[in-house]
Enzyme design. Structure first.
Site, PDB file in Angstrom:
ATOM      1  N   GLY A  68       1.848   0.843 -13.135  1.00  0.00           N
ATOM      2  CA  GLY A  68       1.012  -0.085 -13.857  1.00  0.00           C
ATOM      3  C   GLY A  68      -0.482   0.395 -13.879  1.00  0.00           C
ATOM      4  O   GLY A  68      -0.714   1.500 -13.748  1.00  0.00           O
ATOM      5  N   GLY A  69      -1.459  -0.625 -14.107  1.00  0.00           N
ATOM      6  CA  GLY A  69      -2.405  -0.299 -13.953  1.00  0.00           C
ATOM      7  C   GLY A  69      -3.207   0.232 -12.659  1.00  0.00           C
ATOM      8  O   GLY A  69      -4.274   0.943 -12.857  1.00  0.00           O
TER       9      GLY A  69
HETATM   10  C1  HXC Z   1       4.534  -7.768  -3.705  1.00  0.00           C
HETATM   11  C2  HXC Z   1       5.972  -6.035  -3.355  1.00  0.00           C
HETATM   12  C3  HXC Z   1       5.177  -5.586  -4.363  1.00  0.00           C
HETATM   13  C4  HXC Z   1       4.368  -6.168  -5.292  1.00  0.00           C
HETATM   14  C5  HXC Z   1       6.681  -4.064  -3.575  1.00  0.00           C
HETATM   15  N1  HXC Z   1       6.910  -5.384  -2.823  1.00  0.00           N
HETATM   16  N2  HXC Z   1       6.079  -4.261  -4.682  1.00  0.00           N
HETATM   17  N3  HXC Z   1       5.346  -7.119  -3.009  1.00  0.00           N
HETATM   18  N4  HXC Z   1       3.763  -7.253  -4.886  1.00  0.00           N
HETATM   19  N5  HXC Z   1       3.721  -5.356  -6.375  1.00  0.00           N
HETATM   20  C6  HXC Z   1       7.582  -5.566  -1.512  1.00  0.00           C
HETATM   21  C7  HXC Z   1       9.046  -5.763  -2.067  1.00  0.00           C
HETATM   22  O1  HXC Z   1       9.209  -7.315  -2.274  1.00  0.00           O
HETATM   23  C8  HXC Z   1       9.559  -5.619  -0.651  1.00  0.00           C
HETATM   24  O2  HXC Z   1       9.296  -6.511   0.144  1.00  0.00           O
HETATM   25  C9  HXC Z   1       8.858  -4.455  -0.148  1.00  0.00           C
HETATM   26  O3  HXC Z   1       7.547  -4.454  -0.841  1.00  0.00           O
HETATM   27  C10 HXC Z   1       9.406  -3.094  -0.385  1.00  0.00           C
HETATM   28  O4  HXC Z   1       9.860  -3.073  -1.762  1.00  0.00           O
HETATM   29  P1  HXC Z   1      11.245  -2.710  -2.282  1.00  0.00           P
HETATM   30  O5  HXC Z   1      11.439  -3.098  -3.865  1.00  0.00           O
HETATM   31  O6  HXC Z   1      12.344  -2.838  -1.205  1.00  0.00           O
HETATM   32  O7  HXC Z   1      11.139  -0.886  -2.162  1.00  0.00           O
HETATM   33  P2  HXC Z   1      11.992   0.066  -3.007  1.00  0.00           P
HETATM   34  O8  HXC Z   1      13.372  -0.162  -3.383  1.00  0.00           O
HETATM   35  O9  HXC Z   1      11.612   1.307  -2.602  1.00  0.00           O
HETATM   36  O10 HXC Z   1      11.283  -0.005  -4.584  1.00  0.00           O
HETATM   37  C11 HXC Z   1       9.689   0.267  -4.655  1.00  0.00           C
HETATM   38  C12 HXC Z   1       9.330  -0.310  -6.041  1.00  0.00           C
HETATM   39  C13 HXC Z   1       9.843  -1.594  -6.287  1.00  0.00           C
HETATM   40  C14 HXC Z   1       9.899   0.700  -7.108  1.00  0.00           C
HETATM   41  C15 HXC Z   1       7.686   0.142  -5.911  1.00  0.00           C
HETATM   42  O11 HXC Z   1       9.041  -2.292  -5.152  1.00  0.00           O
HETATM   43  C16 HXC Z   1       8.768  -2.354  -7.444  1.00  0.00           C
HETATM   44  O12 HXC Z   1       9.395  -2.166  -8.572  1.00  0.00           O
HETATM   45  N6  HXC Z   1       7.781  -2.932  -7.199  1.00  0.00           N
HETATM   46  C17 HXC Z   1       7.097  -3.731  -8.211  1.00  0.00           C
HETATM   47  C18 HXC Z   1       6.275  -2.796  -9.003  1.00  0.00           C
HETATM   48  C19 HXC Z   1       5.194  -3.485 -10.036  1.00  0.00           C
HETATM   49  O13 HXC Z   1       5.823  -3.980 -11.145  1.00  0.00           O
HETATM   50  N7  HXC Z   1       4.363  -3.651  -9.621  1.00  0.00           N
HETATM   51  C20 HXC Z   1       3.227  -4.142 -10.507  1.00  0.00           C
HETATM   52  C21 HXC Z   1       2.721  -3.116 -11.284  1.00  0.00           C
HETATM   53  S1  HXC Z   1       1.645  -3.629 -12.402  1.00  0.00           S
HETATM   54  P3  HXC Z   1      10.689  -7.084   1.134  1.00  0.00           P
HETATM   55  O14 HXC Z   1       9.788  -8.055   1.910  1.00  0.00           O
HETATM   56  O15 HXC Z   1      11.590  -7.701   0.308  1.00  0.00           O
HETATM   57  O16 HXC Z   1      10.898  -5.921   2.004  1.00  0.00           O
HETATM   58  C22 HXC Z   1       0.006  -3.590 -11.574  1.00  0.00           C
HETATM   59  C23 HXC Z   1      -0.901  -4.106 -12.356  1.00  0.00           C
HETATM   60  C24 HXC Z   1      -2.428  -3.545 -11.887  1.00  0.00           C
HETATM   61  O17 HXC Z   1      -0.003  -3.121 -10.215  1.00  0.00           O
HETATM   62  C25 HXC Z   1      -3.604  -3.903 -12.956  1.00  0.00           C
HETATM   63  C26 HXC Z   1      -4.710  -2.965 -12.603  1.00  0.00           C
HETATM   64  C27 HXC Z   1      -5.434  -3.160 -13.936  1.00  0.00           C
END
Ligand code: HXC
Length: 521
Positions: free
Chosen positions: A176-177
């Site tokens: 993402g961002g």
């Molecule tokens: C809160 C998060 C998190 C997030 C992961 N975790 N990403 N918690 N916010 N963004 C937590 C999970 O809930 C999990 O907690 C632990 O971290 C490990 O994650 P897993 O999913 O078990 O790991 P994995 O299977 O290796 O997958 C990794 C991953 C996935 C592909 C990164 O976690 C994922 O898709 N996360 C979300 C990514 C995303 O869409 N982020 C937002 C992007 S937009 P538990 O307690 O269950 O172990 C963004 C905007 C920024 O960032 C804008 C700036 C301008």
């Protein structure tokens, strides 16, 4: 007295307990999982990156203030990011390392505040900042405060740009961002297999465009190095990536007003490159490997190529000459005949600006027949992208030495740091061909009528081409007109370039005062 003692012990024990919890980060199971994926934890990475016992942690006790969506009572160690300063080869650097074992390394309000603090300190102290990224992105539970945190980081990345070196290592997801902080830094290193960067992930792409793509194919290290040009270096594993950071820093000053670090060398300035005398093919249409020229001319073993695999018609990298770091730029006749295209222009312009910001002299090796022709290039904006090259060279105030090895035709001759665009010192090999265009094209245009009317047009074209080549396809017209300072024996290139660089070492150059220029982007 005994009471006072036990009170102090209790307080120390409390600190011990807190630090133990913080140092354990996400706990043994999550660290185990991290190791299982071939990744080190944040603290292990810092140990590997920094000189032994040099890490000074800042903000270890910082915690999230979030209470929504199950965050109430969650005590995330160091809020998922380890921050502080340390030393690399004895020189101070600021660092942050996101820890995927704590809430997936996600960035919440206080996690962001920790990074911002490090950015502020690095900028004020005038020393490099290194970010080790391994994060699920914006912490979903912290919503807009997480987004705000990113904005504050981006702003600081921009303010620090051109003042202190900023290096990013992508050692896990960066989605993402969140990718924009790395993208605003000077250099990105990615770990093969585990590092991934993308704006929208495979699932979103599938639902919006119907395209099916794996995470690694979309934003893995190879993709970002070779297809997009986002990454500068790729490493096999965390250890190697951190080693690359240490190597990069050995070429860079701490900030824009310092000189890059010099090293003692045992490679004589006047070492002859005997291989260079025989390198150039008889037929000027035939390729050779310009990397052989680079490796021969620079201090032995010092060439450190960047963005290898992206726009390989142009080679860029750091090196040392006479022990002093320089930026090397060279056309590569082996790929697309060394033509300049959109991607090569972007690669070149950004590197020139990077070197200029950090006091790295520029050594440009020229062998290009011109800009790559074609509708794809024109429609893609080669005018706009090509203009960046001219802009970057003309803007640069560091010492600029140009060596014309062979072809230097037309706009590309000007673009590759010609005298008129701002080169301080232009050298040419006897094989240099400096003209408006290649002999064949020139003869076809200026002798079109006489060739058409000739009894044997092919023979007439051949003769006219030969005549043009003899008259113009050499360095002596440019040398006679003062656009080439010396025609040199190829084997003595190293000696001439080092002498020029030494003579230019104290060069001072001014540009008109302005807020900033308007480079064609
Ligand atoms: C809160 C998060 C998190 C997030 C992961 N975790 N990403 N918690 N916010 N963004 C937590 C999970 O809930 C999990 O907690 C632990 O971290 C490990 O994650 P897993 O999913 O078990 O790991 P994995 O299977 O290796 O997958 C990794 C991953 C996935 C592909 C990164 O976690 C994922 O898709 N996360 C979300 C990514 C995303 O869409 N982020 C937002 C992007 S937009 P538990 O307690 O269950 O172990 C963004 C905007 C920024 O960032 C804008 C700036 C301008």
């Amino acid at each position: 007295m005994a009471n006072q003692e036990s009170n102090r012990d209790a307080k120390t024990a409390e600190l011990d307990r807190r630090l133990e919890r913080i140092h354990a980060m996400g706990g043994p199971e999550r660290v185990e999982r991290q190791h299982g994926q071939g990744k080190l934890s944040a603290r292990e990475r810092l140990q590997c990156l920094l000189d032994p016992d040099s890490f000074e942690e800042i903000g270890a006790h910082i915690e999230s203030r979030a209470t929504e969506l199950g965050m109430d009572g969650v005590r995330a160690a160091a809020d998922g990011v380890v921050t502080g300063c340390g030393r690399i080869d004895g020189r101070v650097v600021y660092v942050f390392a996101q820890d995927f074992t704590v809430l997936g390394g996600s960035l919440g309000e206080m996690h962001a505040v920790k990074i911002q603090r490090i950015q502020d300190l690095a900028l004020k102290s005038g020393v490099p900042i290194i970010g080790l990224n391994d994060s699920g992105g914006a912490r979903i539970q912290e919503g807009v405060d997480a987004l705000n945190g990113y904005g504050e980081i981006f702003k600081r990345n921009t303010w620090a740009s051109g003042v202190i070196p900023q290096i990013t290592v992508i050692m896990g997801p960066s989605a993402g961002g969140a990718v924009y902080s790395p993208a605003l830094t000077d250099l990105i290193i990615m770990v093969r297999g585990t590092g991934q960067m993308f704006i929208t992930g495979p699932e979103v792409i599938k639902s919006v465009t119907g395209e099916a793509v794996s995470q690694d194919a979309l934003g893995g290290a190879e993709t970002q190095l070779k297809k997009s040009g986002v990454a500068h270096l790729v490493a096999d594993g965390d250890d190697q990536a951190l080693g690359l950071v240490r190597r990069l820093l050995s070429y860079l000053p701490a900030n824009n007003v310092e000189e890059p670090p010099t090293v003692d060398i045992h490679d004589p300035y006047d070492r002859l490159g005997k291989n260079l005398a025989r390198l150039m093919p008889e037929d000027s249409a035939r390729p050779y490997d310009v990397k052989e020229v680079i490796e021969t001319v620079v201090d032995q073993g010092s060439f450190f190529e960047l963005q290898s695999g992206y726009a390989d018609n142009l080679v860029i990298g750091l090196a040392r000459m006479g022990g002093r770091p320089v930026g090397i730029i060279a056309n590569q006749p082996r790929v697309l005949a060394g033509t300049l295209d959109i991607n090569a222009s972007d690669k070149l312009a950004r590197f020139v600006r990077f070197c200029d910001a950090f006091n790295l002299a520029l050594v440009t090796l020229v062998d290009t027949p011109g800009y790559l022709p074609g509708t794809q290039q024109e429609f893609g904006g080669i005018i706009r992208h090509g203009a960046k090259v001219l802009y970057a060279y003309a803007e640069a105030v560091v010492p600029k030495v140009t060596v014309i090895l062979r072809k230097a035709y037309g706009g590309a001759y000007l673009a590759m740091c010609s005298r008129s665009v701002g080169s301080d010192w232009v050298l040419a090999w006897p094989s240099a061909e400096i003209a408006v265009m290649g002999p064949e094209g020139a003869a076809n245009i200026i002798f079109r009528e006489s060739i058409r009317q000739a009894k044997d047009p092919d023979e007439a074209r051949r003769l006219k081409t030969k005549d043009y080549r003899q008259r113009f396809a050499h360095p002596y017209v440019a040398a006679a007109h003062g656009q080439v300072d010396a025609v040199i024996y190829p084997e003595a290139t190293r000696h001439h370039v080092i002498r020029a660089l030494m003579a230019l070492y104290n060069k001072r150059d001014e540009r008109p005062a302005k807020r900033h220029g308007n480079i064609p982007l």
